[in-house]
Each structure stands twice: as C-alpha cells, then as structure tokens.
Design a protein around this motif. Structure first.
Motif, PDB file in Angstrom:
ATOM      1  N   LYS A   1       0.855  -1.190   0.000  1.00 46.13           N
ATOM      2  CA  LYS A   1       0.000   0.000   0.000  1.00 46.13           C
ATOM      3  C   LYS A   1       0.890   1.240   0.000  1.00 46.13           C
ATOM      4  O   LYS A   1       1.856   1.331   0.769  1.00 46.13           O
ATOM      5  CB  LYS A   1      -0.927   0.015   1.219  1.00 46.13           C
ATOM      6  CG  LYS A   1      -1.817   1.260   1.266  1.00 46.13           C
ATOM      7  CD  LYS A   1      -2.911   1.136   2.284  1.00 46.13           C
ATOM      8  CE  LYS A   1      -3.938   0.122   1.886  1.00 46.13           C
ATOM      9  NZ  LYS A   1      -4.670   0.504   0.645  1.00 46.13           N
ATOM     10  N   ILE A   2       0.562   2.197  -0.870  1.00 44.12           N
ATOM     11  CA  ILE A   2       1.334   3.434  -0.957  1.00 44.12           C
ATOM     12  C   ILE A   2       0.964   4.357   0.205  1.00 44.12           C
ATOM     13  O   ILE A   2      -0.203   4.739   0.377  1.00 44.12           O
ATOM     14  CB  ILE A   2       1.078   4.150  -2.299  1.00 44.12           C
ATOM     15  CG1 ILE A   2       1.561   3.279  -3.468  1.00 44.12           C
ATOM     16  CG2 ILE A   2       1.779   5.505  -2.323  1.00 44.12           C
ATOM     17  CD1 ILE A   2       1.259   3.856  -4.839  1.00 44.12           C
ATOM     18  N   LEU A   3       1.985   4.707   1.007  1.00 43.25           N
ATOM     19  CA  LEU A   3       1.776   5.623   2.135  1.00 43.25           C
ATOM     20  C   LEU A   3       2.122   7.055   1.762  1.00 43.25           C
ATOM     21  O   LEU A   3       1.463   8.000   2.168  1.00 43.25           O
ATOM     22  CB  LEU A   3       2.650   5.209   3.327  1.00 43.25           C
ATOM     23  CG  LEU A   3       2.258   3.970   4.123  1.00 43.25           C
ATOM     24  CD1 LEU A   3       3.214   3.799   5.291  1.00 43.25           C
ATOM     25  CD2 LEU A   3       0.831   4.088   4.632  1.00 43.25           C
TER      26      LEU A   3
ATOM     27  N   ILE B   1       8.705   6.138  -3.409  1.00 48.05           N
ATOM     28  CA  ILE B   1       7.368   5.786  -2.926  1.00 48.05           C
ATOM     29  C   ILE B   1       7.542   4.930  -1.681  1.00 48.05           C
ATOM     30  O   ILE B   1       8.242   3.914  -1.718  1.00 48.05           O
ATOM     31  CB  ILE B   1       6.564   5.021  -3.989  1.00 48.05           C
ATOM     32  CG1 ILE B   1       6.314   5.904  -5.214  1.00 48.05           C
ATOM     33  CG2 ILE B   1       5.248   4.522  -3.428  1.00 48.05           C
ATOM     34  CD1 ILE B   1       5.580   5.219  -6.337  1.00 48.05           C
ATOM     35  N   PHE B   2       6.937   5.347  -0.589  1.00 45.41           N
ATOM     36  CA  PHE B   2       7.046   4.626   0.676  1.00 45.41           C
ATOM     37  C   PHE B   2       5.801   3.767   0.864  1.00 45.41           C
ATOM     38  O   PHE B   2       4.665   4.246   0.689  1.00 45.41           O
ATOM     39  CB  PHE B   2       7.216   5.616   1.830  1.00 45.41           C
ATOM     40  CG  PHE B   2       8.453   6.457   1.698  1.00 45.41           C
ATOM     41  CD1 PHE B   2       9.664   6.018   2.203  1.00 45.41           C
ATOM     42  CD2 PHE B   2       8.411   7.684   1.031  1.00 45.41           C
ATOM     43  CE1 PHE B   2      10.822   6.778   2.061  1.00 45.41           C
ATOM     44  CE2 PHE B   2       9.556   8.455   0.887  1.00 45.41           C
ATOM     45  CZ  PHE B   2      10.774   7.995   1.399  1.00 45.41           C
ATOM     46  N   VAL B   3       6.022   2.516   1.201  1.00 49.32           N
ATOM     47  CA  VAL B   3       4.915   1.556   1.234  1.00 49.32           C
ATOM     48  C   VAL B   3       4.947   0.717   2.512  1.00 49.32           C
ATOM     49  O   VAL B   3       5.972   0.645   3.210  1.00 49.32           O
ATOM     50  CB  VAL B   3       4.978   0.601   0.016  1.00 49.32           C
ATOM     51  CG1 VAL B   3       4.845   1.352  -1.286  1.00 49.32           C
ATOM     52  CG2 VAL B   3       6.278  -0.222   0.037  1.00 49.32           C
ATOM     53  N   ILE B   4       3.820   0.069   2.772  1.00 48.31           N
ATOM     54  CA  ILE B   4       3.712  -0.960   3.809  1.00 48.31           C
ATOM     55  C   ILE B   4       2.965  -2.139   3.186  1.00 48.31           C
ATOM     56  O   ILE B   4       2.283  -1.979   2.167  1.00 48.31           O
ATOM     57  CB  ILE B   4       2.943  -0.461   5.054  1.00 48.31           C
ATOM     58  CG1 ILE B   4       1.534   0.026   4.652  1.00 48.31           C
ATOM     59  CG2 ILE B   4       3.717   0.638   5.773  1.00 48.31           C
ATOM     60  CD1 ILE B   4       0.640   0.341   5.833  1.00 48.31           C
ATOM     61  N   PRO B   5       3.076  -3.336   3.765  1.00 45.84           N
ATOM     62  CA  PRO B   5       2.307  -4.469   3.234  1.00 45.84           C
ATOM     63  C   PRO B   5       0.807  -4.167   3.254  1.00 45.84           C
ATOM     64  O   PRO B   5       0.280  -3.652   4.242  1.00 45.84           O
ATOM     65  CB  PRO B   5       2.658  -5.614   4.194  1.00 45.84           C
ATOM     66  CG  PRO B   5       3.995  -5.240   4.746  1.00 45.84           C
ATOM     67  CD  PRO B   5       3.984  -3.745   4.855  1.00 45.84           C
ATOM     68  N   ALA B   6       0.129  -4.441   2.146  1.00 48.12           N
ATOM     69  CA  ALA B   6      -1.312  -4.179   2.050  1.00 48.12           C
ATOM     70  C   ALA B   6      -2.094  -5.337   2.653  1.00 48.12           C
ATOM     71  O   ALA B   6      -1.746  -6.503   2.459  1.00 48.12           O
ATOM     72  CB  ALA B   6      -1.712  -3.978   0.596  1.00 48.12           C
ATOM     73  N   LYS B   7      -3.154  -4.994   3.387  1.00 49.28           N
ATOM     74  CA  LYS B   7      -3.977  -6.031   4.014  1.00 49.28           C
ATOM     75  C   LYS B   7      -5.470  -5.803   3.796  1.00 49.28           C
ATOM     76  O   LYS B   7      -6.296  -6.480   4.383  1.00 49.28           O
ATOM     77  CB  LYS B   7      -3.689  -6.072   5.518  1.00 49.28           C
ATOM     78  CG  LYS B   7      -2.242  -6.439   5.849  1.00 49.28           C
ATOM     79  CD  LYS B   7      -1.973  -6.387   7.342  1.00 49.28           C
ATOM     80  CE  LYS B   7      -0.518  -6.731   7.635  1.00 49.28           C
ATOM     81  NZ  LYS B   7      -0.204  -6.614   9.089  1.00 49.28           N
ATOM     82  N   ASP B   8      -5.800  -4.820   2.922  1.00 49.65           N
ATOM     83  CA  ASP B   8      -7.207  -4.450   2.768  1.00 49.65           C
ATOM     84  C   ASP B   8      -7.914  -5.182   1.626  1.00 49.65           C
ATOM     85  O   ASP B   8      -9.107  -4.999   1.403  1.00 49.65           O
ATOM     86  CB  ASP B   8      -7.341  -2.941   2.559  1.00 49.65           C
ATOM     87  CG  ASP B   8      -6.532  -2.435   1.367  1.00 49.65           C
ATOM     88  OD1 ASP B   8      -5.972  -3.278   0.627  1.00 49.65           O
ATOM     89  OD2 ASP B   8      -6.464  -1.206   1.176  1.00 49.65           O
ATOM     90  N   GLY B   9      -7.187  -5.997   0.847  1.00 49.97           N
ATOM     91  CA  GLY B   9      -7.811  -6.746  -0.243  1.00 49.97           C
ATOM     92  C   GLY B   9      -8.115  -5.919  -1.470  1.00 49.97           C
ATOM     93  O   GLY B   9      -8.703  -6.402  -2.440  1.00 49.97           O
ATOM     94  N   LYS B  10      -7.716  -4.640  -1.459  1.00 57.07           N
ATOM     95  CA  LYS B  10      -7.959  -3.757  -2.603  1.00 57.07           C
ATOM     96  C   LYS B  10      -7.142  -4.221  -3.798  1.00 57.07           C
ATOM     97  O   LYS B  10      -5.980  -4.608  -3.670  1.00 57.07           O
ATOM     98  CB  LYS B  10      -7.559  -2.332  -2.209  1.00 57.07           C
ATOM     99  CG  LYS B  10      -7.927  -1.264  -3.228  1.00 57.07           C
ATOM    100  CD  LYS B  10      -7.575   0.102  -2.646  1.00 57.07           C
ATOM    101  CE  LYS B  10      -7.928   1.212  -3.618  1.00 57.07           C
ATOM    102  NZ  LYS B  10      -7.581   2.541  -3.056  1.00 57.07           N
TER     103      LYS B  10
END
Length: 712
Positions: free
Chosen positions: A506-508, A517-526
């Motif tokens: 996920k783009i933060l 681009i700073f990101v974190i692992p996505a967990k929202d299923g988008k």
C-alpha cells in the motif's frame, strides 16, 4: 579433439571427469585452434557453449603478450556475475586472473587489473563506452593486445541500437590495437546469420557453427477465458497444481502480470499449507533480491519453487535445473520462445517441458502458431539498419569527449574507419555535425569541434553511456529498504495498492522530487495496479495463425477446452474460404460494421493504421487480433483499402508534419530527437513502420467475403 588443447586445459577436463566432449565443443575446438577466423557458436541452452569457446581460446592464447587476453562482453550485469565463477574456475588452471568490470564491480579489483593488465575481463558495452569516453588511456593499457573478444547472447544485440553501439565500440577498440583480435559469438538462437556475422567486423572471415541436435519436448495447451483485468481463478488453481511440486519458471508477458501470478500462487499455497517459495523476477526488483532468488534457485536441491519472470531469466543466467517452463499467453517472438523453452530439461537426457496457458482465443492461436514455427525451425530474421543515424550521433559525441576535440575532418575520418557506419556518406555526417553544433551539443572553435554547452550536460550524465531509453522510475521503499523500482506512472496515488517482489504493497507517501514511494504491506484486499508493455509480432507468425484457422488439422497438445476454443474461432471464419495464405484476407461483415483481418505483423498494421488516419478514415485498430473495424459495408471498405496504396506517395511529408507537430513521436529513439528532421524520418520509417511491405501487401491483397451468403 582434446589432443589439440593445452595440457592445463586437458587436466581441467580430466578433473571434471567428463566422459566426452559435446558436439558443439568438438567443432569449436577444431575451428578455433586450427584457423584464425571469427566463430559464431549456436546451440541450445545448457549445451556447453561457454566451455566450447574458452577451452580452445585458453589453449591458444599467447602468454608472452602483455595486457588482457580475452574480453567477454555480456548484455547483462547479472550474466557477468553468473559466469564469473565458471570462467574463474577454468582460468585457475592457467593461473590467469578473471576480473568483472561494470558499475557494480569492486573498485579494488579494477585497480589491481590496471596495475597488472592480464587475464580475462567480463564487461558490458556500456562499461566499454564509459572507459573510452572518460579514461581512454585505461582502455589502451588494458585492451591494445587483446587476442579474443567473446560476445555472449550475441542474438540479443542483432538488429538493435545496442548492437550498432557494440559494433562501433569493437571498431574503436581495434583502432589502437597492435594486432587483430578474433571474435567468438555465443547464442542459442540465431535467425539472422548475415547480420550476426557483420557484427564481428569481418563477415567473410566469420564461420557459423550450429548444433541442430533436436531436444525432446513435452508441450501442452490449457485455455481459461479471461473476462476482466485479472487472470481467472480457475487458471491460477490449475497452474498451482502444475507447479506446486516442481521447479518452474513462469513467463507472463509483463512485469505486472508476473507479480500477479507470484502473489496469487503464494496465496493459494498459504491457504493449502504448501511451500512458500514463490518469487517474481524482473528489472523492477532490487538487484540484491534478484540475486538472492537466482542463488536460491541454483543451489536449492530440496525444495520446489516457482519464479514468475520476464525476459530477465530468458537469457543464460544459470539457475540450475528447472523441470517445467510455463508461458502465459503468447510470446511475442519465436526467438524468445526458444530461449524460454531451453531453460527446462537442461540435464543430459531430460526432456524440455512447456505448458501454454491462453486467456483468449487469439492468444491461443498465436501461441500455437509460434510453436508450429518453432518446430519448423523458423526464427524471425533481423535486418539491422545500414544507416543508424541516431547511434552515429551518439558515437560522434562520445568520440569528441574521448579525444577532447577533433576537427570535422578528423571526426569524419574516425567515422569512415568505423565499420558500424560503412554505409553512411560524408554529406550525411556533415548534416549530423551541423545539427549538433546548432543544438549546442558541439561547438566549433578555431576549426576544432569540442563539447558544447548543452553537450556538457549530455556527455557528463551517467545515462550517456547507454543507447537504450530507460523510463523514469520511482524507488519503492519499505522500512528504509529498497524493494525495487517501478516506471513513472501518473496513476500512482496514496492509498493505492501495487504489486512488487511477489507481495502487495500500500502506498503511504510519494516523494516526487526524490522519486521515492514509501509503502507498507497491504492487508485491505484492494485490487493492485498493473504495469507492463507489449511487443512486436513478425508477419510470419500472423500468417501462420491464418493458416491454422483455415485448416482443419487437430493438435494433440491442446486440452479439451483449448481444442474447443480453437474450434469456435475456426467456426467464425468457416465461410471465408482462404486458399492462398500469402495474399487472401477475410473481410467480415457484422451488421453495420465490417472487420478487415490483415493477419500482418505489427509494423505493417501500424502502417495501415497511419495511412487510414492520413485519409481521415476512422477504423478501430486492434493489433492483438490484427484487425481493423470499419463503420462501413464491405464494398466501401475494399475501396478504402485499395485507395490507401496511392497515399503512400505522400507518406514522407505526412510523417514530417507529424514529427514537427509532435516531437515526442521520436522518444522511442534515445538519441534520435537530436537528429536533423530528414534523418528522424528515416529512423521512424524503419523502426516503427514498414510502408514498403505495406504497399506490396495492399497491392496484392485479395479480400475474401462470406461465400454462403450469410453474415455473422
């Protein structure tokens, strides 16, 4: 043939406990040891080409001569790193040093080489360019006594800007050479023999050795129709069952699709408590992670794994034994398909295993056509430009920077002696020089050309050494660690999800200035964004597709769903009796529309599309299906298409107008935008369009309408 080799090399063979040499090795030893000709070695992947070249070269080199003995040129830094240990082990028997020379290589190793020039140097064309431009004295010290130049994966250079650059660099190296060096080319796929020989600088003095020994291959086709943007879940489930217990390379046709495959396979595996070794591998992934994946695959003997990759693993990087290769939708070229198939069944006696997954009828048809042409030993012929003005311009800037200035006559003398530009006339050189001066890339002072004000920015940019265009990209960062890079996309937005390194992120935050681009692992299923591009298809592939459609032959490689998909596509064309594949083309009437199926290559299709727009004719062009959809009846469409031939007479003025109004058209050519307009036109017509063969096609094309009177 072993008796022709030197004693240290014979000892290497004994220590390796080889029972016998392979066919390509025997022939290479004879020709390299007993002649002074250049040699091109062509044989399937994992057939021992590297040893075929190095065993006789190392046996023949003159150790009394100073300097580097062998220059190994590779298209990839990763391939250099991969080959280093292999070459070093062999050279240890001669106490010959091996040095990597590229941007990521150790500075200390380079410094040691400059103190004591000797042995084998592994390098890329761009690093040769950088050395010539910035430190010509180093190039003279290292390479003025070269005995051999090896070009690995030589096919990847043929017909490309990079290939023309390499030809020019070899010519420039030979200009301060005390004696002629021999060129040894290595490839698994050569479709342009004449052009390949030309790259050596002495086509007449070059011998091609080709091992055509067939490799047994198991092939199967699966069909899963894709309704949306993502691969069908049924395809992914079937793919999982196919790969879960094997070592597999999966080739989708884009980086985005490669990420989708690896992420979804890992999700299925997690749910079913399977293994976790699902990776993605492509140019956007950070180098350290790519190297980790390569080493895991090469050294892992125990666990199954799947690597979803692009052409980064198409070339000869050694990742050990792969049991299966999967191609998702059609490869764009037979050359690519040959390289990919060759990645499996590398051990002696093993079969290659290839599984095609098609997501629509046209991809199924193209995949089948590629396979049939592959079996017929067809490889796309490549025609290199005789007048590569854009590479000429780049090399002129490079030579002026290298020599700290030259008179126009001296510069032209350099060019005339360079075999890469043998067909370019002196008047054409004058035109390019004049434009470089006008654009302040060069400056003429006191009769001497030096780097101009704008040229200083150009030649001192680290991107100057390459002739291929790199898209602007953003570094993707998680917890201060770079995961990889993605091409600049205006669609990047905070809170969007992206696929990279077999994970969804996920783009933060987006830092446009720093391109991060700073990101974190996505967990929202988008759903994540996709990225990637297509490729150019040769006319022969499209012609074969029409041939398959027009016949009733059944293919045992197709599973039930694939066979049914082909049957239904054939039904759509059943009432269009095609008997002359070369000239006849279906004209399909559908209500108020008419579809013209050209079954032509991408360049010809683009040419037809341009000519139609030039005439103000609206037609929806679809290269995937090689079709043009008109809001007109068949008679009107035939008249329009026949009329196009006449419009080719005015094509140059139309293209010039397009270049003047939209200079971005030339962005496919990194250095073409600096050329005089008339030379931009020539490059545009060569690389993007093919009006010559388009005119022939339109002149001979016979339109075939439905014969039974029915309309689809």
């Amino acid at each position: 043939m072993i008796e022709l080799l030197s004693e240290p090399i014979r000892r290497y063979i004994r220590d390796k406990r080889w029972e016998e040499l392979r066919a390509i090795q025997k022939h290479a030893i004879k020709h390299i040891m007993e002649s002074e000709k250049n040699v091109i070695l062509s044989s399937r992947t994992a057939s021992g080409k590297t040893e075929a070249a190095f065993l006789p070269m190392l046996s023949k080199i003159d150790f009394n001569k100073p300097g580097v003995k062998i220059l190994y040129i590779s298209p990839l830094i990763a391939l250099i790193n991969d080959q280093f240990n292999r070459v070093e082990e062999l050279c240890e028997y001669l106490d010959l040093p091996v040095t990597k020379w590229h941007g990521e290589a150790k500075k200390s190793a380079k410094e040691n080489l400059l103190k004591n020039p000797d042995g084998v140097v592994l390098i890329t064309p761009e690093s040769i360019e950088a050395m010539l431009v910035n430190k010509e004295q180093n190039a003279i010290k290292l390479f003025s006594s070269l005995q051999f130049v090896v070009i690995d994966e030589i096919h990847s250079f043929i017909g490309t800007d990079r290939g023309m650059q390499l030809a020019s660099l070899l010519s420039r190296l030979s200009s301060f050479h005390t004696s002629k060096f021999r060129v040894i080319g290595l490839s698994a796929t050569i479709g342009a023999i004449a052009e390949t020989k030309k790259l050596t600088g002495d086509a007449e003095g070059t011998t091609l050795l080709r091992d055509k020994a067939p490799k047994e291959m198991e092939v199967s086709f699966r069909y899963f129709k894709m309704e949306g943007a993502e691969l069908p879940i049924e395809l992914m489930k079937d793919l999982y069952l196919e790969v879960k217990d094997n070592k597999v390379l999966i080739f989708p046709n884009s980086r985005g699709r490669a990420e989708e495959v690896s992420v979804k396979l890992k999700k299925i595996s997690d749910r079913l408590k399977g293994h976790s070794y699902y990776f993605s591998h492509h140019s956007s992934i950070d180098r350290e992670l790519r190297e980790y994946i390569e080493q895991f695959a090469k050294n892992n003997k125990r666990y199954p794994f799947s690597i979803s990759c692009t052409s980064t693993l198409e070339l000869g990087i050694d990742i050990g034994s792969v049991e299966k290769v999967v191609q998702i939708d059609a490869a764009h070229s037979i050359s690519s398909l040959i390289q990919r198939v060759g990645r499996s069944g590398r051990r002696e006696g093993e079969k290659s295993s290839l599984i095609f997954y098609a997501t629509d009828q046209w991809n199924l048809l193209q995949s089948l056509a590629c396979l049939l042409l592959f079996r017929d030993e067809f490889i796309e012929p490549v025609l290199a430009s005789e007048k590569p003005y854009d590479i000429l311009l780049h090399q002129m800037l490079s030579i002026i920077k290298q020599t700290n200035g030259r008179t126009p006559q001296q510069l032209k003398k350099h060019i005339k002696e360079n075999y890469a530009f043998e067909h370019i006339q002196e008047a054409e050189m004058d035109d390019v020089i004049q434009t470089l001066v006008e654009k302040e890339q060069l400056e003429l002072i006191g009769g001497e050309l030096i780097v101009g004000v704008e040229g200083e920015w150009t030649v001192n940019n680290k991107d100057f050494y390459s002739v291929f265009r790199s898209d602007p990209s953003f570094k993707i960062i998680h917890h201060d660690k770079t995961i990889g890079e993605l091409p600049l996309m205006s669609a990047f937005q905070i809170d969007e999800n992206i696929l990279l390194a077999a994970r969804i992120w996920k783009i933060l935050e987006i830092d446009y200035k720093a391109k991060k681009i700073f990101v974190i692992p996505a967990k929202d299923g988008k759903k994540p964004m996709f990225f990637g591009t297509g490729g150019e298809v040769h006319p022969k592939i499209r012609e074969k597709m029409l041939d398959v459609l027009s016949c009733q032959q059944e293919y045992q490689e197709l599973n039930e769903e694939a066979a049914e998909a082909l049957r239904l596509l054939r039904l759509d064309f059943k009432c269009y009796p095609i008997t002359e594949i070369a000239t006849q083309r279906p004209l399909v009437a559908k209500h108020a529309e008419t579809i013209f199926y050209s079954f032509q290559g991408t360049k010809i299709n683009k040419s037809i599309d341009f000519l139609l727009r030039l005439q103000g004719i609206t037609a929806d062009y679809n290269d995937h299906e090689s079709s043009f959809n008109f809001k007109a009846n068949p008679a009107e469409v035939k008249a329009m298409l026949k009329k196009l031939k006449a419009s080719t007479e005015h094509i140059d003025s139309a293209l010039i107008s397009m270049l003047e109004s939209n200079p971005a058209v030339m962005e496919f050519s990194k250095w073409g935008t600096l050329l005089p307009l008339q030379y931009q036109l020539i490059i545009l017509k060569l690389k993007i369009y093919d009006f010559t063969h388009t005119e022939i096609f339109l002149s001979t094309c016979e339109f075939v309408e439905a014969q039974d009177g029915s309309k689809d």
